[in-house]
Design a protein around this motif. Structure first.
Motif, PDB file in Angstrom:
ATOM      1  N   SER B 120       0.485  -1.026  -0.170  1.00 23.85           N
ATOM      2  CA  SER B 120      -0.197   0.024   0.120  1.00 23.85           C
ATOM      3  C   SER B 120       1.280   1.441  -0.489  1.00 23.85           C
ATOM      4  O   SER B 120       1.901   1.378  -0.185  1.00 23.85           O
ATOM      5  N   LEU B 121       0.468   2.721  -0.219  1.00 25.26           N
ATOM      6  CA  LEU B 121       0.894   3.613   0.111  1.00 25.26           C
ATOM      7  C   LEU B 121       1.752   3.899   0.914  1.00 25.26           C
ATOM      8  O   LEU B 121       0.574   3.967   2.231  1.00 25.26           O
ATOM      9  N   PRO B 122       2.573   4.589   1.415  1.00 25.29           N
ATOM     10  CA  PRO B 122       2.895   5.401   2.217  1.00 25.29           C
ATOM     11  C   PRO B 122       2.493   5.906   3.164  1.00 25.29           C
ATOM     12  O   PRO B 122       1.578   7.572   2.797  1.00 25.29           O
ATOM     13  N   SER B 123       1.690   5.749   4.912  1.00 27.32           N
ATOM     14  CA  SER B 123       1.174   6.948   5.127  1.00 27.32           C
ATOM     15  C   SER B 123       1.951   7.725   6.071  1.00 27.32           C
ATOM     16  O   SER B 123       0.976   8.448   6.366  1.00 27.32           O
ATOM     17  N   THR B 124       2.431   8.204   5.867  1.00 29.79           N
ATOM     18  CA  THR B 124       3.107   8.614   6.665  1.00 29.79           C
ATOM     19  C   THR B 124       4.987   9.161   5.944  1.00 29.79           C
ATOM     20  O   THR B 124       5.490   8.510   5.595  1.00 29.79           O
ATOM     21  N   LEU B 125       5.485  10.096   6.494  1.00 29.34           N
ATOM     22  CA  LEU B 125       7.031  10.498   6.479  1.00 29.34           C
ATOM     23  C   LEU B 125       7.538  10.040   7.384  1.00 29.34           C
ATOM     24  O   LEU B 125       7.316  10.406   8.535  1.00 29.34           O
ATOM     25  N   LEU B 126       9.302   9.348   6.916  1.00 29.74           N
ATOM     26  CA  LEU B 126       9.749   9.809   7.878  1.00 29.74           C
ATOM     27  C   LEU B 126      10.280  11.067   8.703  1.00 29.74           C
ATOM     28  O   LEU B 126      10.070  11.881   8.623  1.00 29.74           O
ATOM     29  N   SER B 127      10.829  10.407  10.093  1.00 30.06           N
ATOM     30  CA  SER B 127      10.384  11.615  11.230  1.00 30.06           C
ATOM     31  C   SER B 127      12.023  12.268  10.823  1.00 30.06           C
ATOM     32  O   SER B 127      12.828  12.032  11.531  1.00 30.06           O
ATOM     33  N   SER B 128      11.589  13.884  10.858  1.00 23.87           N
ATOM     34  CA  SER B 128      13.198  14.740  11.285  1.00 23.87           C
ATOM     35  C   SER B 128      13.731  14.794  12.542  1.00 23.87           C
ATOM     36  O   SER B 128      13.097  14.524  13.341  1.00 23.87           O
ATOM     37  N   SER B 129      15.117  15.115  12.503  1.00 22.12           N
ATOM     38  CA  SER B 129      15.197  15.318  13.923  1.00 22.12           C
ATOM     39  C   SER B 129      14.997  16.238  15.122  1.00 22.12           C
ATOM     40  O   SER B 129      13.835  16.078  15.757  1.00 22.12           O
ATOM     41  N   PRO B 130      13.748  17.073  14.477  1.00 23.86           N
ATOM     42  CA  PRO B 130      12.738  18.272  14.421  1.00 23.86           C
ATOM     43  C   PRO B 130      11.868  17.820  14.794  1.00 23.86           C
ATOM     44  O   PRO B 130      12.102  17.951  16.955  1.00 23.86           O
ATOM     45  N   SER B 131      11.519  16.980  14.475  1.00 27.45           N
ATOM     46  CA  SER B 131      10.093  16.449  14.910  1.00 27.45           C
ATOM     47  C   SER B 131       9.849  15.452  16.220  1.00 27.45           C
ATOM     48  O   SER B 131       9.783  15.493  16.855  1.00 27.45           O
ATOM     49  N   ILE B 132      11.451  14.347  16.233  1.00 32.26           N
ATOM     50  CA  ILE B 132      11.961  13.934  17.199  1.00 32.26           C
ATOM     51  C   ILE B 132      11.984  14.588  18.453  1.00 32.26           C
ATOM     52  O   ILE B 132      10.933  14.398  19.948  1.00 32.26           O
ATOM     53  N   LEU B 133      12.511  15.129  18.301  1.00 30.63           N
ATOM     54  CA  LEU B 133      13.045  16.463  19.704  1.00 30.63           C
ATOM     55  C   LEU B 133      11.617  16.981  19.799  1.00 30.63           C
ATOM     56  O   LEU B 133      10.977  17.048  21.345  1.00 30.63           O
ATOM     57  N   TRP B 134      10.817  17.833  19.332  1.00 36.36           N
ATOM     58  CA  TRP B 134       9.538  18.101  19.109  1.00 36.36           C
ATOM     59  C   TRP B 134       8.412  16.966  20.245  1.00 36.36           C
ATOM     60  O   TRP B 134       7.804  17.466  21.086  1.00 36.36           O
ATOM     61  N   SER B 135       8.552  15.920  19.162  1.00 40.25           N
ATOM     62  CA  SER B 135       7.508  14.789  20.223  1.00 40.25           C
ATOM     63  C   SER B 135       8.747  14.909  21.555  1.00 40.25           C
ATOM     64  O   SER B 135       7.383  14.158  22.473  1.00 40.25           O
ATOM     65  N   THR B 136       9.505  14.314  21.799  1.00 43.41           N
ATOM     66  CA  THR B 136      10.005  13.887  23.320  1.00 43.41           C
ATOM     67  C   THR B 136      10.031  14.948  24.644  1.00 43.41           C
ATOM     68  O   THR B 136       9.521  15.022  25.526  1.00 43.41           O
ATOM     69  N   LEU B 137       9.520  16.596  23.815  1.00 40.47           N
ATOM     70  CA  LEU B 137       9.008  17.355  24.634  1.00 40.47           C
ATOM     71  C   LEU B 137       7.527  17.266  25.004  1.00 40.47           C
ATOM     72  O   LEU B 137       6.993  17.293  25.852  1.00 40.47           O
ATOM     73  N   LEU B 138       6.806  17.315  24.076  1.00 34.10           N
ATOM     74  CA  LEU B 138       5.465  17.359  24.025  1.00 34.10           C
ATOM     75  C   LEU B 138       4.550  16.529  24.185  1.00 34.10           C
ATOM     76  O   LEU B 138       3.281  16.448  24.616  1.00 34.10           O
ATOM     77  N   VAL B 139       5.262  15.534  23.965  1.00 30.15           N
ATOM     78  CA  VAL B 139       4.056  14.024  23.538  1.00 30.15           C
ATOM     79  C   VAL B 139       3.726  13.960  25.153  1.00 30.15           C
ATOM     80  O   VAL B 139       2.407  13.270  25.280  1.00 30.15           O
TER      81      VAL B 139
END
Lengths: 454, 160
Positions: B120-139
Motif C-alpha cells: 500500500s501507499l505510505p501513510s507517513t513521512l519519516l520523522s526528522s530530528s526536530p520533529s523527534i525533539l518536539w515529540s520528546t518534549l510535548l508528547v
C-alpha cells in the motif's frame, strides 16, 4: 497483575491476528468496511449539514472545456490508429476497429497483466480476426467466450504471455534479422511466472548453435508466416525487443542460456488496441468514456489530514447507491479529479489526483497537432497547490507540453478523462500537471460501470 | 461502554483536529504517538487492544494503509514498551520523554515498513530530528492531559 503487564497476552494475540490480516486481507472480512462505515457516520452528518458556498465561475466552465479537449484527443487517437501497418497492407482489405481497454487482469510473467478487457461485447466483435495489435506491434489474440458466457459481456484479449492452467500456451512463429548471418527463426511463448525480466521467451530456434551464441541486444523480433491451426498471424508484425540472458566467455563471445523478448507495447498502461476485420461498415469510432446514467452525484467535504502533502476528500451520497469499488473515478463533468480509496454504505473516501507515491496510466496529448497522443505510466512525485509533479516511469513523449488524460486504470476509471494541462518540469522525464481544485463540492460524481458483465 | 463508543467516534475527529492544527500552528505533534504513550503508561493492559483498534481504524479511515498496517505500526512499539512501564515510566518524566522519542523514531518507520510489505501507499513521512525533539518534549504532557480527560480517563489503570 504484574504478570499481565509484563506479558500482555491479549495484545500479543491481537498483533498476531493483525499480522495474519496483513498478509491475507480477506481474513478481516467485512469487519473493516463496516467499522469504517460506522466510524464515518459523524463525518457523513457533518458533510450533509455543511453549507455550500457559491461555485467559482472558472470551475463552472470546466465540463465544457474538458469535452473540447476530449474531442481533440479522440480525433488524434483515431488518426493514429487508422494507420494500417505495412505488414497488414495488402491483406485482403483489413480494416482497423479501435477498442478501448477498460481493465487489465491476471498478472503473468514479469508481473505484467496478461488479459485486457475491452469496451465491446463478444457479440459486437463477432467475425473479427483473432490477432490484436497496437500500432504495428502484435499484442495477443481475441479470446473465445467461455461456455455459458453471456455474449453481451465484455470481450477479452489474451496477450502473448497469457497462460492458463491445463491449456498449452499460444505460440507465435517469429524471427530476428541478423543481417549477413541471415535470420534466426523461433517460436515465441510466455516466459515462466518466475521470469521477472521479460514476459516472453524464445523456444525451439531453427539454429540452436546460433541461438546459444547470440549476445546482441539490439534485435527486434517480428512475426513470420507459418501454418498455425489456431489462426494465421500476418508476417512482419513487431513482437518486441530481444534480450539474451547468459554470460560472456571472452574474445567478445557470449553464451546465452535464454532469449527473452520484451514487447513493445506495455499492457500496464495501454488504453487502446486495434482489432481487424474484413467486413465493411464495422464500428471504428471511439465510445465516450463516461455515461450519464452511470454517474452518481456526491457531496464533497475536504478533510484536514495530519502529515505533509496528503489530502483526502470525504464524499457522501445516497444510501441506495452501489458500493463503489476502490479505484472508481470521481469526475467533475468529464474531468477526472480523483479516485475512490475506500467506500462504505453512503460514503467514500477519495484520493485527489496527484498524491505523492501514486502510479497512474495516463495519455499525453502534445500541444503540436502533428504529434500523436502517447500512453505513459507516471508516478506522482509531489502535490502542490493546484498542480502536481509527475515523473515518467514507462513510455516516452517527444513533448512535455499539452493536455493530460487518464489512461485505463480500472473498470471504473476509464481512459480518456481530461486531468489538466501539462507544462515541463526541470528534469527531462518530469512534467507538471494543473489539476482540479474543488470549489464547493458540487457537480461531482463517481463513475460506476455497472453494465459490464463478465 | 459509553467510553468505548466515545473513543470509537472521537479518534478520527482528533486526527482531523491534528490535521487542522498542523496547518495553523507549529510544531505539530503526531497524536498517534500521544495515544501510544498514553496506552503504555496509563491504560489498563486489558483495554489496550481495543484502544489500539479504534486508533488504527481511525488512521486507516483517513490515511493510506489498511487497519492491519496501522495496528501493527502502533501496536508493536506499545507491546515493546509495555513491560517496562512498572520499572521506568510511571513516575519518571525522563523515561517518559525517552519513550516518546523512541515512539517518534519507530512508529513512522514501522508504518513505512508495513506499507511496503502490504504493497500500500505510505501513510507517513519519516520523522526528522526536530520533529523527534518536539515529540520528546510535548508528547508526555499531552498524553497525561488526555489520560485525565474523558473518554480515555475511563481506561486508566485502577489505583492510578
Amino acid at each position: 497483575m504484574k504478570g499481565r503487564v509484563l506479558f500482555p497476552i491479549g495484545l500479543y494475540a491481537s498483533l498476531f491476528a493483525a499480522l495474519l490480516c496483513l498478509f491475507n486481507p480477506r481474513l478481516s472480512g467485512p469487519v473493516e468496511p463496516w467499522a469504517a462505515a460506522l466510524m464515518s457516520l459523524p463525518l457523513r452528518a457533518v458533510g450533509v449539514l455543511l453549507p455550500a458556498p457559491a461555485m467559482a465561475s472558472s470551475l463552472a466552465a470546466e465540463p465544457g472545456e474538458s469535452l473540447v479537449k476530449l474531442e481533440e484527443l479522440r480525433r488524434r487517437q483515431l488518426r493514429r490508429h487508422a494507420k494500417i501497418p505495412a505488414a497488414l497492407r495488402g491483406q485482403g482489405g483489413l480494416q482497423p476497429v479501435l477498442c478501448q481497454v477498460i481493465d487489465r487482469q491476471r498478472p503473468g510473467a514479469a508481473e505484467w497483466p496478461s488479459v485486457l478487457i475491452l469496451d465491446r461485447s463478444w457479440s459486437e466483435l463477432k467475425g473479427m480476426s483473432r490477432f490484436v495489435t497496437h500500432g504495428d506491434s502484435l499484442l495477443g489474440f481475441l479470446a473465445e467466450p467461455e461456455a455459458g458466457e453471456d455474449p453481451q459481456s465484455a470481450a477479452r484479449v489474451e496477450l502473448l504471455h497469457f497462460r492458463k492452467r491445463g491449456r498449452l500456451p499460444r505460440r507465435v512463429a517469429a524471427a530476428v534479422d541478423l543481417g549477413e548471418a541471415g535470420e534466426l527463426r523461433f517460436l515465441v511463448e510466455p516466459a515462466a511466472i518466475l521470469d521477472t525480466s521479460a514476459p516472453l521467451r524464445c523456444a525451439l530456434p531453427d539454429d540452436p548453435y546460433l541461438a546459444a551464441t547470440l549476445g546482441r541486444d539490439d534485435l527486434e523480433a517480428f512475426s513470420v508466416a507459418a501454418e498455425d491451426p489456431l489462426g494465421t498471424v500476418p508476417a512482419g508484425l513487431r513482437i518486441g525487443h530481444m534480450s539474451p540472458w547468459g554470460y560472456p566467455i571472452g574474445d567478445g563471445k557470449f553464451v546465452s542460456i535464454g532469449l527473452f523478448i520484451e514487447p513493445e507495447a506495455n499492457p500496464q498502461y495501454l488504453s487502446m488496441v486495434n482489432l481487424w476485420t474484413r467486413s465493411k461498415g464495422e464500428p471504428s469510432g471511439l465510445r465516450a468514456p463516461l455515461r450519464e446514467d452511470r454517474l452518481w452525484s456526491v457531496h464533497l467535504t475536504r478533510l484536514p489530514l495530519p502529515g505533509v502533502g496528503t489530502e483526502r476528500w470525504f464524499v457522501s451520497y445516497r444510501w441506495d447507491a452501489p458500493n463503489f469499488r476502490s479505484g472508481s473515478a470521481m469526475v467533475f463533468g468529464s474531468r477526472l479529479v480523483g479516485r475512490v480509496s475506500s467506500s462504505g454504505p453512503g460514503h467514500a473516501f477519495v484520493r485527489p489526483f496527484g498524491q505523492a507515491g501514486e502510479t497512474w496510466a495516463v495519455t499525453l496529448l502534445p500541444v503540436a497537432s502533428d504529434l500523436d497522443a502517447v500512453d505513459l505510466r507516471v508516478v506522482c512525485m509531489e502535490r502542490e497547490l493546484g498542480r502536481s509533479r509527475l515523473r515518467i516511469v514507462d513510455g516516452a513523449s517527444a513533448s512535455r507540453t499539452g493536455e493530460l488524460f487518464s489512461g485505463t486504470m480500472s473498470e471504473d476509471c476509464p481512459a480518456g478523462l481530461w486531468i489538466g494541462s501539462v507544462e515541463p518540469a526541470d528534469r527531462a522525464d518530469e512534467f507538471y500537471v494543473q489539476h482540479y481544485q474543488p470549489g464547493d463540492g458540487r457537480g461531482l460524481s463517481i463513475f460506476h460501470r455497472a453494465e459490464v458483465r463478465r | 461502554m459509553i467510553a468505548w463508543l466515545l473513543w470509537f467516534f472521537l479518534a478520527p475527529a482528533l486526527l482531523l483536529l491534528e490535521g487542522a492544527l498542523s496547518g495553523a500552528c507549529a510544531p505539530a505533534v503526531d497524536l498517534s504517538l500521544v495515544f501510544c504513550l498514553l496506552f503504555v503508561i496509563y491504560s489498563r493492559t486489558s483495554c489496550i487492544p481495543g484502544l489500539l483498534f479504534c486508533t488504527a481504524m481511525a488512521r486507516s479511515l483517513l490515511l493510506d494503509g489498511s487497519l492491519a498496517t496501522h495496528f501493527l505500526a502502533l501496536g508493536l512499539p506499545v507491546a515493546a514498551l509495555l513491560p517496562l512501564r512498572s520499572f521506568f515510566f510511571r513516575r519518571s518524566p525522563f523515561w517518559q520523554c525517552a519513550a516518546a522519542a523512541f515512539l517518534a523514531f519507530v512508529v513512522p518507520r514501522l508504518a513505512l515498513f508495513f506499507a511496503d510489505l502490504s504493497g500500500s501507499l505510505p501513510s507517513t513521512l519519516l520523522s526528522s530530528s526536530p520533529s523527534i525533539l518536539w515529540s520528546t518534549l510535548l508528547v508526555p504532557p499531552i498524553a497525561f492531559l488526555f489520560s485525565v480527560l474523558p473518554p480515555l480517563k475511563s481506561f486508566r489503570e485502577l489505583g492510578e
